[in-house]
Design a protein around this motif. Structure first.
Motif, PDB file in Angstrom:
ATOM      1  N   ASP A  42      -0.582  16.325   7.866  1.00  0.00           N
ATOM      2  CA  ASP A  42      -1.296  15.197   7.516  1.00  0.00           C
ATOM      3  C   ASP A  42      -1.681  14.618   6.585  1.00  0.00           C
ATOM      4  N   ALA A  43      -0.765  14.181   6.039  1.00  0.00           N
ATOM      5  CA  ALA A  43      -1.348  13.518   4.611  1.00  0.00           C
ATOM      6  C   ALA A  43      -0.137  12.542   4.834  1.00  0.00           C
ATOM      7  N   VAL A  44       0.985  12.448   5.390  1.00  0.00           N
ATOM      8  CA  VAL A  44       1.797  11.677   4.847  1.00  0.00           C
ATOM      9  C   VAL A  44       2.673  10.593   6.200  1.00  0.00           C
ATOM     10  N   ASP A  45       2.818   9.400   5.779  1.00  0.00           N
ATOM     11  CA  ASP A  45       2.688   7.855   7.050  1.00  0.00           C
ATOM     12  C   ASP A  45       3.952   7.422   6.019  1.00  0.00           C
ATOM     13  N   GLU A  46       4.419   6.269   6.858  1.00  0.00           N
ATOM     14  CA  GLU A  46       5.279   5.550   6.401  1.00  0.00           C
ATOM     15  C   GLU A  46       5.225   4.898   5.082  1.00  0.00           C
ATOM     16  N   ASN A  47       4.561   4.772   5.132  1.00  0.00           N
ATOM     17  CA  ASN A  47       4.344   4.296   3.840  1.00  0.00           C
ATOM     18  C   ASN A  47       3.803   4.882   2.390  1.00  0.00           C
ATOM     19  N   THR A  48       4.770   6.434   2.455  1.00  0.00           N
ATOM     20  CA  THR A  48       4.953   7.487   2.123  1.00  0.00           C
ATOM     21  C   THR A  48       6.403   7.700   0.743  1.00  0.00           C
ATOM     22  N   ILE A  49       6.030   7.535  -0.443  1.00  0.00           N
ATOM     23  CA  ILE A  49       7.045   6.748  -1.267  1.00  0.00           C
ATOM     24  C   ILE A  49       7.722   8.311  -1.675  1.00  0.00           C
ATOM     25  N   GLY A  50       7.188   9.440  -1.785  1.00  0.00           N
ATOM     26  CA  GLY A  50       7.410  10.656  -1.775  1.00  0.00           C
ATOM     27  C   GLY A  50       6.375  11.984  -1.992  1.00  0.00           C
ATOM     28  N   VAL A  51       6.735  12.705  -1.176  1.00  0.00           N
ATOM     29  CA  VAL A  51       5.445  14.505  -1.719  1.00  0.00           C
ATOM     30  C   VAL A  51       6.400  15.411  -3.163  1.00  0.00           C
ATOM     31  N   ILE A  52       5.382  15.457  -2.923  1.00  0.00           N
ATOM     32  CA  ILE A  52       5.685  15.725  -4.667  1.00  0.00           C
ATOM     33  C   ILE A  52       5.034  17.568  -4.730  1.00  0.00           C
ATOM     34  N   ALA A  53       6.205  18.549  -4.854  1.00  0.00           N
ATOM     35  CA  ALA A  53       5.999  19.928  -4.866  1.00  0.00           C
ATOM     36  C   ALA A  53       6.421  20.315  -5.963  1.00  0.00           C
ATOM     37  N   ILE A  54       5.412  21.451  -6.867  1.00  0.00           N
ATOM     38  CA  ILE A  54       5.035  21.915  -7.258  1.00  0.00           C
ATOM     39  C   ILE A  54       6.140  23.558  -8.116  1.00  0.00           C
ATOM     40  N   LEU A  55       6.970  23.562  -9.232  1.00  0.00           N
ATOM     41  CA  LEU A  55       8.137  25.031  -9.271  1.00  0.00           C
ATOM     42  C   LEU A  55       7.412  25.156 -10.305  1.00  0.00           C
ATOM     43  N   GLY A  56       6.050  26.414 -10.675  1.00  0.00           N
ATOM     44  CA  GLY A  56       5.366  26.687 -12.081  1.00  0.00           C
ATOM     45  C   GLY A  56       4.020  25.677 -11.736  1.00  0.00           C
ATOM     46  N   VAL A  57       3.082  25.822 -11.044  1.00  0.00           N
ATOM     47  CA  VAL A  57       1.572  25.303 -11.056  1.00  0.00           C
ATOM     48  C   VAL A  57       0.865  25.579 -12.205  1.00  0.00           C
ATOM     49  N   THR A  58       0.620  24.800 -13.051  1.00  0.00           N
ATOM     50  CA  THR A  58       0.044  25.100 -14.294  1.00  0.00           C
ATOM     51  C   THR A  58      -1.227  26.067 -14.126  1.00  0.00           C
ATOM     52  N   TYR A  59      -1.944  25.435 -13.426  1.00  0.00           N
ATOM     53  CA  TYR A  59      -3.335  26.478 -13.097  1.00  0.00           C
ATOM     54  C   TYR A  59      -2.573  28.444 -13.196  1.00  0.00           C
ATOM     55  N   THR A  60      -1.607  28.447 -12.571  1.00  0.00           N
ATOM     56  CA  THR A  60      -1.687  29.980 -11.887  1.00  0.00           C
ATOM     57  C   THR A  60      -0.205  30.062 -12.193  1.00  0.00           C
ATOM     58  N   GLY A  61       0.739  29.583 -13.427  1.00  0.00           N
ATOM     59  CA  GLY A  61       2.396  30.091 -12.521  1.00  0.00           C
ATOM     60  C   GLY A  61       3.251  30.114 -11.126  1.00  0.00           C
TER      61      GLY A  61
ATOM     62  N   LYS B   9       0.734  -1.478   0.114  1.00  0.00           N
ATOM     63  CA  LYS B   9       0.089   0.188  -0.012  1.00  0.00           C
ATOM     64  C   LYS B   9       0.813   0.948  -0.280  1.00  0.00           C
ATOM     65  N   PRO B  10       1.594   1.371  -0.834  1.00  0.00           N
ATOM     66  CA  PRO B  10       2.951   3.012  -0.815  1.00  0.00           C
ATOM     67  C   PRO B  10       1.735   3.731  -1.160  1.00  0.00           C
ATOM     68  N   ASN B  11       1.863   5.023  -1.224  1.00  0.00           N
ATOM     69  CA  ASN B  11       1.191   6.142  -1.511  1.00  0.00           C
ATOM     70  C   ASN B  11       2.008   7.296  -1.759  1.00  0.00           C
ATOM     71  N   ILE B  12       1.321   7.958  -2.344  1.00  0.00           N
ATOM     72  CA  ILE B  12       2.528   9.272  -2.341  1.00  0.00           C
ATOM     73  C   ILE B  12       1.254  10.626  -2.901  1.00  0.00           C
ATOM     74  N   VAL B  13       1.891  11.837  -2.064  1.00  0.00           N
ATOM     75  CA  VAL B  13       1.300  12.824  -1.662  1.00  0.00           C
ATOM     76  C   VAL B  13       1.647  14.071  -2.580  1.00  0.00           C
ATOM     77  N   MET B  14       0.264  14.892  -2.844  1.00  0.00           N
ATOM     78  CA  MET B  14       0.558  15.470  -3.941  1.00  0.00           C
ATOM     79  C   MET B  14      -1.022  16.586  -3.417  1.00  0.00           C
ATOM     80  N   GLY B  15      -0.630  17.268  -3.925  1.00  0.00           N
ATOM     81  CA  GLY B  15      -1.847  18.274  -4.947  1.00  0.00           C
ATOM     82  C   GLY B  15      -3.125  18.012  -6.192  1.00  0.00           C
ATOM     83  N   ASN B  16      -3.814  18.694  -6.101  1.00  0.00           N
ATOM     84  CA  ASN B  16      -4.742  17.627  -6.691  1.00  0.00           C
ATOM     85  C   ASN B  16      -4.646  19.577  -7.765  1.00  0.00           C
ATOM     86  N   ASN B  17      -3.426  20.185  -8.279  1.00  0.00           N
ATOM     87  CA  ASN B  17      -3.374  20.472  -8.882  1.00  0.00           C
ATOM     88  C   ASN B  17      -2.310  20.051  -9.518  1.00  0.00           C
ATOM     89  N   VAL B  18      -1.440  19.068  -9.745  1.00  0.00           N
ATOM     90  CA  VAL B  18      -0.861  18.345 -10.460  1.00  0.00           C
ATOM     91  C   VAL B  18      -0.534  18.062 -12.168  1.00  0.00           C
TER      92      VAL B  18
END
Length: 462
Positions: free
Chosen positions: A197-216, A154-163
């Protein structure tokens, strides 16, 4: 889907055959659009048939929807034309093209302040680069779990719904639970607390965006890193970060060189960037680089020798042309830091000139200003009489392609127009766009009985 496209094509073009009559000569017989013809055509006729249909496409220079480069210098185009026939995977046959690829990986690594340079790969845009980075995150997580004596389930990946949609694809294709952080009114990026609030030991990584598609906009990467490092220290977790710098990776180092978002932050293990966006290369080329060799699992690298010589390879595809990589190297040599800085400053200034001028027009409110990457979004203050979708359609009459869309869930009441300023978009073109936008506003303000065009759905980068 093929049948639907075929029906649409028939309706739009009027039948199954291509049979134009030119002034100087005529085709001897019609040619099917959907079946291989029995006889050959001369080169000029085949060219004209295709050329004429392509004239009906939009003008790429007026396409303010795409992030993808639509202009390059003639010298770059010449080099790329000379290398269309070189297969990038044939590194033994084309050693100097392979060497250029290696140089580019090193340049990108150094640009992003990697402590160990040259660990990376070229890709067909950031979509493939994201897949490669995501695989490495999952493999490293499995190794961590095995070291702890735990099952890797049960791996998970944490990211915004703006990805960008490729992250949704990665999660589905590689069976990783996507944990989406929802955008909120006035908050168009993920935040440190929502990540924790979203991560735990099964989180394979956190995705952060440098330049969000919606707004830049840039997500607060350094603040997220600080919170995640504190969380890891308190829990014993070892959750890494990946930076999706598809849009901002070739902007931030030149416009915000002191901004800490890259490998200067220890938890950042990999970064992807699109060479065909603000790397200023025609599509499609992307790059993915890792912090060190340790962060790229050896079992993901394949070695083949049937093309001659031992070739390590880490790609999802195999054959692809080497000309985009040659185009990227041309830009690196041609521009250097000084040239890239000058280009990005010019694009930013044009974007901010446009956004400030649109704000002064009166009917609009800015969602972003184009001061991070040369991208900004704006909405109508009052959409009761006409909508951004009406304006987008009206601007298209003049050749402009300015996308209108609603924001992600929880923000779907907010509909915006977005402008991407790219190389080749001059201040004169900006003034022309402003003039046509003013005309479009004046047109709809005179239509007293007009009903606003409804939303076409939220934005999806397909």
């Amino acid at each position: 889907m093929v049948d639907q496209l075929r029906d649409l094509n028939k309706e739009a073009r009027g039948g199954n055959n291509l049979a134009p009559v030119y002034a100087r000569y005529a085709m001897e017989h019609p040619v099917s659009k959907f079946e291989l013809a029995e006889k050959e055509l001369d080169a000029a006729t085949a060219y004209n048939l295709i050329h004429d249909e392509l004239m009906l496409d939009g003008n790429a220079r007026l396409n303010l929807a795409t992030f993808v480069t639509t202009w390059m210098e003639p010298e770059a185009e010449k080099l790329m034309a000379e290398t269309f026939d070189k297969n990038m995977i044939d590194k033994d046959e084309y050693p100097f093209t392979a060497m250029i690829e290696e140089r580019c990986v090193n340049i990108v690594s150094r640009l992003f302040n990697a402590p160990q340079t040259g660990v990376g790969a070229s890709a067909i845009g950031s979509s493939e680069a994201v897949m490669l980075a995501g695989m490495a995150l999952k493999w490293r997580w499995r190794a961590r779990m095995k070291k702890k004596g735990k099952t890797a389930q049960k791996p998970n990946i944490v990211m915004g719904n703006n990805v960008q949609v490729v992250w949704e694809k990665f999660a589905r294709y590689w069976e990783v639970e996507p944990r989406y952080i929802e955008m909120e009114p006035g908050q168009y990026t993920i935040t440190p607390q929502t990540v924790i609030d979203a991560v735990d030991e099964n989180t394979i990584g956190v995705i952060a965006i440098l330049g969000v598609t919606y707004t830049g906009g840039f997500e607060p990467i350094e603040a997220i890193h600080k919170a995640l490092a504190k969380h890891n220290a308190a829990t014993g977790h070892d959750i890494p970060m990946h930076i999706d710098a598809a849009s901002g990776g070739f902007v931030a180092p030149f416009l915000q060189p002191d901004l800490k978002w890259d490998f200067r932050l220890p938890l950042v293990k990999s970064i992807n960037v699109s060479g065909h966006k603000y790397g200023l290369v025609y599509p499609g080329v992307g790059w993915v680089v890792w912090r060190s060799q340790e962060d790229l699992p050896e079992e993901l690298i394949f070695r083949v020798n049937y093309l001659g010589g031992d070739m390590p390879t880490f790609t999802l595809n195999f054959s692809r042309p080497g000309n985009q990589i040659v185009g990227q190297y041309y830009n690196f040599l041609r521009l250097g830091r000084e040239g890239y800085t000058r280009v990005m400053e010019g694009l930013r200034d044009t974007a901010m000139y446009l956004s400030e001028s649109i704000e002064k027009m009166g009917p609009f409110k800015l969602i972003s200003r184009g001061d991070t990457i040369p991208v900004f979004a704006f909405a109508l203050k009052d959409a009761s009489h006409y909508s951004v979708f009406d304006l987008s359609d009206k601007l298209r009459e003049g050749g402009w392609q300015v996308p209108a869309y609603t924001m992600p869930p929880k923000l779907q009441d907010l509909a915006v127009l977005r402008v991407v300023v790219r190389e080749g978009f001059s201040r004169d073109l900006a003034d022309m766009l402003l003039g046509d936008l003013k005309k479009a506003v004046a047109f709809f303000e005179k239509q007293t009985a007009h009903k606003p065009k409804p939303s076409g759905g939220h934005f999806a980068h397909l």
